[in-house]
Design a protein around this motif. Structure first.
Motif, PDB file in Angstrom:
ATOM      1  N   ASN A 175     -66.708  55.818 -14.455  1.00 32.03           N
ATOM      2  CA  ASN A 175     -67.425  57.077 -14.668  1.00 32.03           C
ATOM      3  C   ASN A 175     -68.436  56.898 -15.786  1.00 32.03           C
ATOM      4  O   ASN A 175     -68.070  56.781 -16.955  1.00 32.03           O
ATOM      5  CB  ASN A 175     -66.427  58.191 -14.999  1.00 32.03           C
ATOM      6  N   TYR A 176     -69.727  56.885 -15.435  1.00 29.43           N
ATOM      7  CA  TYR A 176     -70.776  56.611 -16.420  1.00 29.43           C
ATOM      8  C   TYR A 176     -70.760  57.626 -17.553  1.00 29.43           C
ATOM      9  O   TYR A 176     -70.863  57.267 -18.731  1.00 29.43           O
ATOM     10  CB  TYR A 176     -72.138  56.614 -15.726  1.00 29.43           C
ATOM     11  N   THR A 177     -70.621  58.903 -17.231  1.00 32.90           N
ATOM     12  CA  THR A 177     -70.636  59.945 -18.250  1.00 32.90           C
ATOM     13  C   THR A 177     -69.499  59.762 -19.232  1.00 32.90           C
ATOM     14  O   THR A 177     -69.683  59.902 -20.456  1.00 32.90           O
ATOM     15  CB  THR A 177     -70.538  61.340 -17.602  1.00 32.90           C
ATOM     16  N   ASN A 178     -68.329  59.405 -18.743  1.00 31.14           N
ATOM     17  CA  ASN A 178     -67.156  59.326 -19.604  1.00 31.14           C
ATOM     18  C   ASN A 178     -67.057  58.043 -20.405  1.00 31.14           C
ATOM     19  O   ASN A 178     -66.135  57.891 -21.210  1.00 31.14           O
ATOM     20  CB  ASN A 178     -65.891  59.523 -18.770  1.00 31.14           C
ATOM     21  N   VAL A 179     -67.991  57.121 -20.217  1.00 27.89           N
ATOM     22  CA  VAL A 179     -68.046  55.958 -21.095  1.00 27.89           C
ATOM     23  C   VAL A 179     -68.153  56.418 -22.547  1.00 27.89           C
ATOM     24  O   VAL A 179     -67.576  55.819 -23.459  1.00 27.89           O
ATOM     25  CB  VAL A 179     -69.245  55.049 -20.743  1.00 27.89           C
ATOM     26  N   PHE A 180     -68.874  57.512 -22.767  1.00 25.92           N
ATOM     27  CA  PHE A 180     -69.190  57.968 -24.118  1.00 25.92           C
ATOM     28  C   PHE A 180     -68.316  59.132 -24.570  1.00 25.92           C
ATOM     29  O   PHE A 180     -68.522  59.676 -25.642  1.00 25.92           O
ATOM     30  CB  PHE A 180     -70.664  58.383 -24.174  1.00 25.92           C
ATOM     31  N   ALA A 215     -62.260  50.728 -21.105  1.00 31.14           N
ATOM     32  CA  ALA A 215     -62.395  49.272 -21.059  1.00 31.14           C
ATOM     33  C   ALA A 215     -63.837  48.797 -21.139  1.00 31.14           C
ATOM     34  O   ALA A 215     -64.079  47.613 -21.349  1.00 31.14           O
ATOM     35  CB  ALA A 215     -61.748  48.734 -19.787  1.00 31.14           C
ATOM     36  N   GLU A 216     -64.818  49.699 -20.978  1.00 30.36           N
ATOM     37  CA  GLU A 216     -66.216  49.283 -21.150  1.00 30.36           C
ATOM     38  C   GLU A 216     -66.615  49.256 -22.622  1.00 30.36           C
ATOM     39  O   GLU A 216     -67.498  48.506 -23.020  1.00 30.36           O
ATOM     40  CB  GLU A 216     -67.153  50.217 -20.376  1.00 30.36           C
ATOM     41  N   VAL A 217     -65.970  50.073 -23.424  1.00 36.03           N
ATOM     42  CA  VAL A 217     -66.322  50.161 -24.846  1.00 36.03           C
ATOM     43  C   VAL A 217     -65.741  48.957 -25.580  1.00 36.03           C
ATOM     44  O   VAL A 217     -64.528  48.758 -25.613  1.00 36.03           O
ATOM     45  CB  VAL A 217     -65.807  51.468 -25.467  1.00 36.03           C
ATOM     46  N   ILE A 218     -66.617  48.181 -26.188  1.00 40.90           N
ATOM     47  CA  ILE A 218     -66.194  47.012 -26.960  1.00 40.90           C
ATOM     48  C   ILE A 218     -65.985  47.392 -28.420  1.00 40.90           C
ATOM     49  O   ILE A 218     -65.008  46.982 -29.047  1.00 40.90           O
ATOM     50  CB  ILE A 218     -67.230  45.880 -26.827  1.00 40.90           C
ATOM     51  N   PHE A 219     -66.888  48.179 -28.972  1.00 45.44           N
ATOM     52  CA  PHE A 219     -66.723  48.672 -30.338  1.00 45.44           C
ATOM     53  C   PHE A 219     -67.453  49.992 -30.477  1.00 45.44           C
ATOM     54  O   PHE A 219     -68.565  50.159 -29.982  1.00 45.44           O
ATOM     55  CB  PHE A 219     -67.273  47.675 -31.371  1.00 45.44           C
TER      56      PHE A 219
END
Length: 558
Positions: A261-266, A275-279
């Motif tokens: 979900n692109y929106t929920n990355v942030f 799992a997309e967020v590295i830091f």
């Protein structure tokens, strides 16, 4: 040290009765950890860089700021100078470096009560890993702004001569890479998703936002990508292949992934450091992002970040062609937001897009339209990315959403690798390069046609030349990473400031004809100025006055 360690400095929940001594700090587990914890607060976030809700996007061709006499206009109107600075994090970053160096110099003799079942030595190693990462991160934040700077790898005494010259750019890059590598040799957790069942060094849920090994690897990837780019390559010995290898090292771990979900990355509340967020920075409960950027008819929001038509045009149609491509029969200028890359609607509030249960009205005379009030959009668009539809503001009882500022994410790493590999190997690696770009394009809910060097039905053709692929990678970064602060530095490291930032930016005026049909008319919003000196930030005049040996960046001296 006495004045520096009051309880407002620690910010770790500890309470003191006043000044404490240096010996007391390092003899107390909470105080010692507090010095390191406090250094995390020096990492800048990008939601408000001017104190008025402005974002770095408005200093590029991504956006215009709606604020009257906005400070961010300094980036664009030719007045940027040592006496007119913006986003000046110089003092904040060196304060953070001082804290990190104090911690590193005192850690071995400190009283550390181990946590999470670790031994004292294991816990100190994990703490040291955080410190090395933070020192690299804070130096990078300086280098990306100013170029060569004075390295701070020890605690400077107030009694010594602090009129220090810059280190070379190459020395700065080497130090950042060295600290990243040093962090990798410690007991840092491998990545944010690591669970305590699989590693005793894993962070607990309440510690998300701390350094990891993949965070250090991502910083190394970005630093080498910048150093290999045209703006800096002559000053370093970094190659594109080194930059490619650094990104590929993260990919090969097979830990981080593209989030569905692109929106929920942030959005921390929905995804909990997915799992997309590295830091990312620490998550905060907030609604200021919405108040600053939502369309004006939404409970008095201020609509600060107004995307440009240039950014909107960079989103392809669903056949994988640009709207400026004369062969693109799918683009309809009378219905310009249909058949578009889904990321357009996920990142930009355009006319008719439903946000918080109602349609945005940016047409002239609409509730969110041009000139509606002092904060109304100047381009006919509002930013959508980062905004939580659950947040409320200006109510008797408001709802906050918990979010961090995402510093590194996996999509960037894939694009870093694609760019560096294309520059290093060109046509020989064309198929592999595009396959990594396609991982980003193929996200669930986006599913844009795969870029290929052949031209089968249902895919987007890219001529298999280094130049053609470079253009598509540059555009993919522009779309995927918009508003995240990348465009400002990407255009500079590519040495394309004159191409993109030294010309007008435009918007879309929407009116009705006599038959009540919408009419879309592009118009120039403002002229922009970019000069050769603007590839780097100026040091403020106060900084140069205190430290003449620093020497002002080229073009900014009187």
């Amino acid at each position: 040290m006495t004045s520096a360690c009051k309880d407002d400095f620690l910010q770790d929940g500890s309470v003191t009765d006043g000044p404490i001594t240096e010996e007391e700090v390092w003899a107390n587990d909470a105080y010692a950890r507090g010095v390191l914890n406090n250094a995390y607060f020096s990492i800048p976030e990008g939601f408000n860089i001017d104190g008025n809700g402005g974002m770095l996007a408005s200093g590029t061709d991504e956006a215009v700021n709606s604020g009257v006499n906005a400070t961010l206009s300094i980036f664009n109107n030719g007045t940027w100078s040592p006496l007119r600075t913006v986003d000046d994090e110089y003092n904040n970053l060196y304060e953070g470096l001082r804290k990190v160096n104090m911690f590193l110099e005192n850690l071995e003799g400190s009283t550390i009560i181990p946590t999470d079942g670790l031994s004292v030595a294991e816990d100190k190693s994990r703490l040291k890993g955080q410190a090395f990462f933070l020192r690299a991160m804070l130096h990078f934040e300086l280098v990306k702004r100013y170029g060569a700077i004075t390295l701070a790898t020890r605690v400077f005494s107030r009694d010594e001569n602090l009129n220090l010259p810059k280190n070379s750019y190459q020395e700065c890059v080497k130090q950042i890479i060295t600290d990243c590598d040093s962090a990798l040799e410690t007991n840092l957790p491998l990545w944010t998703g690591e669970a305590s069942e699989t590693s005793k060094f894993a962070w607990r849920s309440g510690d998300k936002g701390r350094a990891t090994k993949t965070a250090a690897m991502a910083l190394k990837s970005r630093m080498l990508l910048y150093a290999a780019s045209p703006l800096f390559s002559a000053a370093t010995q970094v190659t594109w292949q080194e930059a490619a290898d650094a990104a590929k090292a993260i990919i090969d771990l097979n830990k981080h992934t593209i989030f569905s979900n692109y929106t929920n990355v942030f959005n921390y509340g929905a995804a909990q450091y997915n799992a997309e967020v590295i830091f990312a920075t620490r998550a905060q409960n907030r609604n200021d992002i919405e108040q600053d950027n939502a369309p004006i008819s939404y409970d008095g929001a201020r609509g600060r970040t107004n995307p440009t038509q240039e950014l909107v045009n960079s989103f392809e149609t669903t056949n994988g062609k640009l709207v400026t491509d004369p062969s693109n029969t799918l683009y309809n200028p009378n219905a310009p937001y249909t058949n578009r890359d889904p990321r357009l609607a996920l990142t930009i509030n355009h006319n008719g897009r439903v946000f918080k249960g109602k349609a945005v009205q940016t047409y002239v005379g609409g509730a969110d339209g041009l000139n509606r009030n002092i904060n109304a959009t100047r381009t006919g668009y509002y930013m959508r990315k980062f905004l939580s539809e659950a947040a409320t503001w200006n109510q008797n009882s408001n709802t906050l959403a918990r979010r961090p500022w995402v510093v590194f994410r996996y999509a960037e790493i894939l694009l870093n690798y694609a760019e560096a590999l294309n520059e290093a190997q060109g046509e020989a690696a064309a198929t592999e390069v595009l396959s990594y770009v396609n991982r980003v394009r193929g996200r669930n809910g986006v599913a844009m046609p795969a870029l290929q060097t052949t031209n089968p039905a249902g895919n987007a053709y890219v001529a298999p030349t280094k130049d053609a692929i470079r253009e598509r990678i540059h555009n993919e970064r522009r779309v995927e990473l918009c508003f995240e602060g990348h465009r400002f530095y990407d255009v500079r490291r590519w040495k394309q400031g004159e191409l993109y930032l030294n010309k007008p930016v435009s918007g879309m005026r929407i009116t009705f004809d006599e038959n009540s049909n919408l009419v879309y008319t592009p118009f120039i919003v403002e002229n922009r100025v970019f000069q050769e000196k603007n590839y780097l930030y100026p040091f403020s005049q106060n900084t140069v006055n205190r430290q003449p040996a620093l020497i002002q960046n080229p073009g900014y001296t009187n």
